[in-house]
Design a protein around this motif. Structure first.
Motif, PDB file in Angstrom:
ATOM      1  N   SER A  76      54.659 -13.161 -17.743  1.00  8.80           N
ATOM      2  CA  SER A  76      53.820 -13.521 -16.605  1.00  8.80           C
ATOM      3  C   SER A  76      52.370 -13.184 -16.927  1.00  8.80           C
ATOM      4  N   THR A  77      51.486 -13.735 -16.130  1.00 10.50           N
ATOM      5  CA  THR A  77      50.075 -13.424 -16.284  1.00 10.50           C
ATOM      6  C   THR A  77      49.447 -13.110 -14.936  1.00 10.50           C
ATOM      7  N   ASP A  78      48.409 -12.308 -14.954  1.00 12.36           N
ATOM      8  CA  ASP A  78      47.563 -12.078 -13.792  1.00 12.36           C
ATOM      9  C   ASP A  78      46.160 -12.454 -14.248  1.00 12.36           C
ATOM     10  N   LYS A  81      43.188 -10.314 -13.445  1.00 11.12           N
ATOM     11  CA  LYS A  81      43.049  -9.084 -14.225  1.00 11.12           C
ATOM     12  C   LYS A  81      42.982  -9.360 -15.724  1.00 11.12           C
TER      13      LYS A  81
END
Length: 131
Positions: A76-78, A81
Motif C-alpha cells: 500500500s501507499t500513503d 506521507k
C-alpha cells in the motif's frame, strides 16, 4: 536528491507480522517491494501504482511467490506521507530476506515488480523469521 529509505525490518517468530515502510523523495509512477536471500537473485514481491492503488503480487519474471505471497502480503501507499508499505502476516522462515523498495518514473499502469523497470532503489531492511 532521490532517496528511498526502508524501515521496519527485524527478527520475529513464525506466525508473526511486520509492516515494512519506505519513505521516498521521488515523483513516481510505480513502486515495488523486492526481496533477496543470501546467494540468490533479487525477486519481486509486489508492485503498486501510487496514483491508482492498483497492485500486483509475485515475481512476474519467474512466476514464483504469487501463491505464497498473495493473502499474506499487502502492499500500500500513503501519498500524503510519501511512504510505501508492505504488511506481512503469518511470517514463515522462508520469508527471511533483505527487503528492498524501488521506484520507477518510467512505467505505469500495472506495476509489476520487474527489476529492470525500477531505477531508484533503497538500501534494504532485513527480516529474519525464526521457527
Amino acid at each position: 536528491q532521490v532517496q528511498l529509505t526502508e524501515s521496519g525490518g527485524g527478527s520475529v517468530q513464525a506466525g508473526g507480522s511486520l509492516t515494512l515502510s519506505c519513505y521516498y523523495t521521488v515523483k513516481t509512477t510505480c513502486m515495488a517491494w523486492f526481496r533477496q536471500t543470501t546467494g540468490n537473485e533479487r525477486e519481486g514481491v509486489a508492485g503498486i501504482s501510487p496514483g491508482t492503488g492498483l497492485s500486483f503480487y509475485g515475481d512476474s519474471r519467474t512466476g514464483r511467490f504469487a501463491d505464497s505471497v498473495q493473502g499474506r502480503f499487502t502492499i500500500s501507499t500513503d501519498t500524503a506521507k510519501d511512504t510505501l508499505y508492505l504488511q506481512i502476516n503469518d511470517l514463515r522462515p522462508e520469508d527471511t530476506a533483505m527487503y528492498y523498495c524501488a521506484a520507477s518514473s518510467k512505467y505505469g499502469g500495472v506495476c509489476r515488480p520487474v527489476e529492470s523497470w525500477y531505477q531508484f532503489w533503497g538500501r534494504g531492511t532485513h527480516v529474519t523469521v525464526s521457527s
